[in-house]
Design a protein around this motif. Sequence first.
Motif, PDB file in Angstrom:
ATOM      1  N   GLN A   1      10.533 -61.045  25.882  1.00 21.56           N
ATOM      2  CA  GLN A   1      11.486 -61.636  24.960  1.00 21.56           C
ATOM      3  C   GLN A   1      12.314 -62.687  25.684  1.00 21.56           C
ATOM      4  OE1 GLN A   1      13.658 -58.204  23.276  1.00 21.56           O
ATOM      5  NE2 GLN A   1      12.795 -58.780  21.296  1.00 21.56           N
TER       6      GLN A   1
ATOM      7  N   VAL B   1      15.939 -65.549  19.414  1.00 24.27           N
ATOM      8  CA  VAL B   1      15.077 -64.676  20.217  1.00 24.27           C
ATOM      9  C   VAL B   1      13.631 -65.026  19.906  1.00 24.27           C
ATOM     10  CG1 VAL B   1      14.430 -62.314  20.810  1.00 24.27           C
ATOM     11  CG2 VAL B   1      16.780 -62.817  20.096  1.00 24.27           C
ATOM     12  N   LYS B   2      12.845 -65.244  20.945  1.00 24.48           N
ATOM     13  CA  LYS B   2      11.420 -65.504  20.778  1.00 24.48           C
ATOM     14  C   LYS B   2      10.630 -64.515  21.632  1.00 24.48           C
ATOM     15  CE  LYS B   2      11.374 -70.399  19.489  1.00 24.48           C
ATOM     16  NZ  LYS B   2      12.798 -70.516  19.200  1.00 24.48           N
ATOM     17  N   GLU B   3       9.451 -64.171  21.164  1.00 20.68           N
ATOM     18  CA  GLU B   3       8.571 -63.265  21.903  1.00 20.68           C
ATOM     19  C   GLU B   3       7.223 -63.952  22.074  1.00 20.68           C
ATOM     20  OE1 GLU B   3       7.219 -58.550  21.931  1.00 20.68           O
ATOM     21  OE2 GLU B   3       8.625 -59.308  20.432  1.00 20.68           O
TER      22      GLU B   3
ATOM     23  N   LYS C   1      15.668 -63.947  30.010  1.00 15.41           N
ATOM     24  CA  LYS C   1      14.854 -62.790  29.638  1.00 15.41           C
ATOM     25  C   LYS C   1      15.771 -61.576  29.487  1.00 15.41           C
ATOM     26  CE  LYS C   1      11.965 -62.731  33.096  1.00 15.41           C
ATOM     27  NZ  LYS C   1      10.782 -62.352  33.911  1.00 15.41           N
ATOM     28  N   THR C   2      15.223 -60.530  28.894  1.00 18.30           N
ATOM     29  CA  THR C   2      15.997 -59.306  28.688  1.00 18.30           C
ATOM     30  C   THR C   2      16.567 -58.797  30.001  1.00 18.30           C
ATOM     31  OG1 THR C   2      14.486 -58.731  26.894  1.00 18.30           O
ATOM     32  CG2 THR C   2      15.947 -56.999  27.677  1.00 18.30           C
TER      33      THR C   2
END
Length: 528
Positions: free
Chosen positions: A351, A343-345, A314-315
Amino acid sequence: MTTKNRLRLPIGIQTFSEIREGGYYYVDKTPHIERLVNQNKYYFLSRPRRFGKSLLLDTLRCLFDGHQDLFEGLYIYDKWDWQIKHPVIRLSFGSGVMRDRGELDVRIRDQIQVARNDLGLPPATRTDIAGEFLALIRDAHDQYQQPVVVLIDEYDKPILDNILDPDKARELREGLKNLYSALKDADPHLRMVLLTGVSKFSKASLFSGLNNLRDITLSPEYATVCGYTDEDIDRVFEPELGALDRDMVRDWYNGYRWGGQDVTSVYNPFDVLLLFDEKKFGAYWFETATPTFLIDILKQRGIFTPALDHLIAKTQLLNQFDVDDISTEGLLFQTGYLTIKDVKEPKPGLQLFTLGFPNLEVESSLNDALLPALGVNRNDAQTLQIKLLDLLENHDVKGLQSHLQALFASIPHDWYRNNPIARYEGHYASVFYSHFAALALNITVEDASNHGRVDMTVDYGGHIYLFEFKVVEQLPEGKALAQIIEKGYADKYLARGKPIHLVGVEFSREKREIVAFDVQTLEPTSPA
């Protein structure tokens, strides 16, 4: 810039004027700079070592100093008001090692005095560090009647140099925090601030009060502010490519990405410049930029090396870097050993970053450096790697079994007793994978098919090897090869017309050795 004439290679040159006046190649970064100077006031940028951060800062210095002649022919030339000049203060912590707060304060005061001399300001009244820095900014503004530009290079290096000694690292962090705290009160006197470094310490730990500091590390519009793109290589450095295999240049050195798949990837400048100079492939960046603390931390944490090419973070983990709280993902990403692959959200505000090796140089070099941390003597590792390459060149699958048994036999039993990493079941697979990866082979870990994932695939010399690993208590069970066959892992490769070797490897936890190496070879079918 397009030319067929060969220019000089700016290897290690961080001075913008020297590059522009000395007949060197230069990749125009002023489109990014024009955006930087017009959008915001306070910036932070993290990039690995030797990525051109110092040159970026020096270019900004020359721009605000009004050196118009240096920018002729560049994007920003006719978009800048050359009549206005701003005083520039540049600090750098890139040289030397500071071991305590006293040495740090001496270095800071020296740079403040140098800046005063350069700007023609009278000597400062000695107070505290933050007070002297603030006075420098205020006095420069007063004398030049223009707000000041502050550029800070390697802002974090004093901390990183002492990161394995938490008490010293905290002491130096507090000293830097004291210095940077002056920027908050200096706001009325500032035109622009840019801090660059390798790591990203939290605002709370190092930039207290500087809440308007914009982190552009992962901003898509600045993804290529440092480094060379494929277009740069083909256009600017066309005269240097010569007989070099262009695809190999890309595989070895391209791939650093600060954003999702739609973000342009870049090359490390130091790597490609030395490649063009030496005309041979080598681990140029890795050999000069790898901090010893990285290997030590990975060793302490018992890293599972096959997972390095597909870590999910994660970020918060990417940004988690402080003296007492360094995530493995953040450490490897910020130092440049892993990069963003995707990158997926999955939902708003969350993210998920997929991390992996940027290129073959980093994958092979890091795995080679980690083998001693996994218990393989460095001298033995080199000898065994040469032997492995010979076996693969000759497609000697039978010899591969005895070779890999010798690899694990080379690990002293005392090492297992004394090293906590040996408690991790994945140690066996880590040694196996890193041994292959150190040779810069075409390797896929957890190679996906319609039926599942095989542990490791190697495509080399016209042959394909599918490896499945199992850990057993003592005796072989034959389950590793059976899984490859039952799951049909080879199906996706059948149409390639290459021999496919299905290899089931079983490690005994008790014996600490390979107890089964079962092979089934699928020969390519002749076309009908």
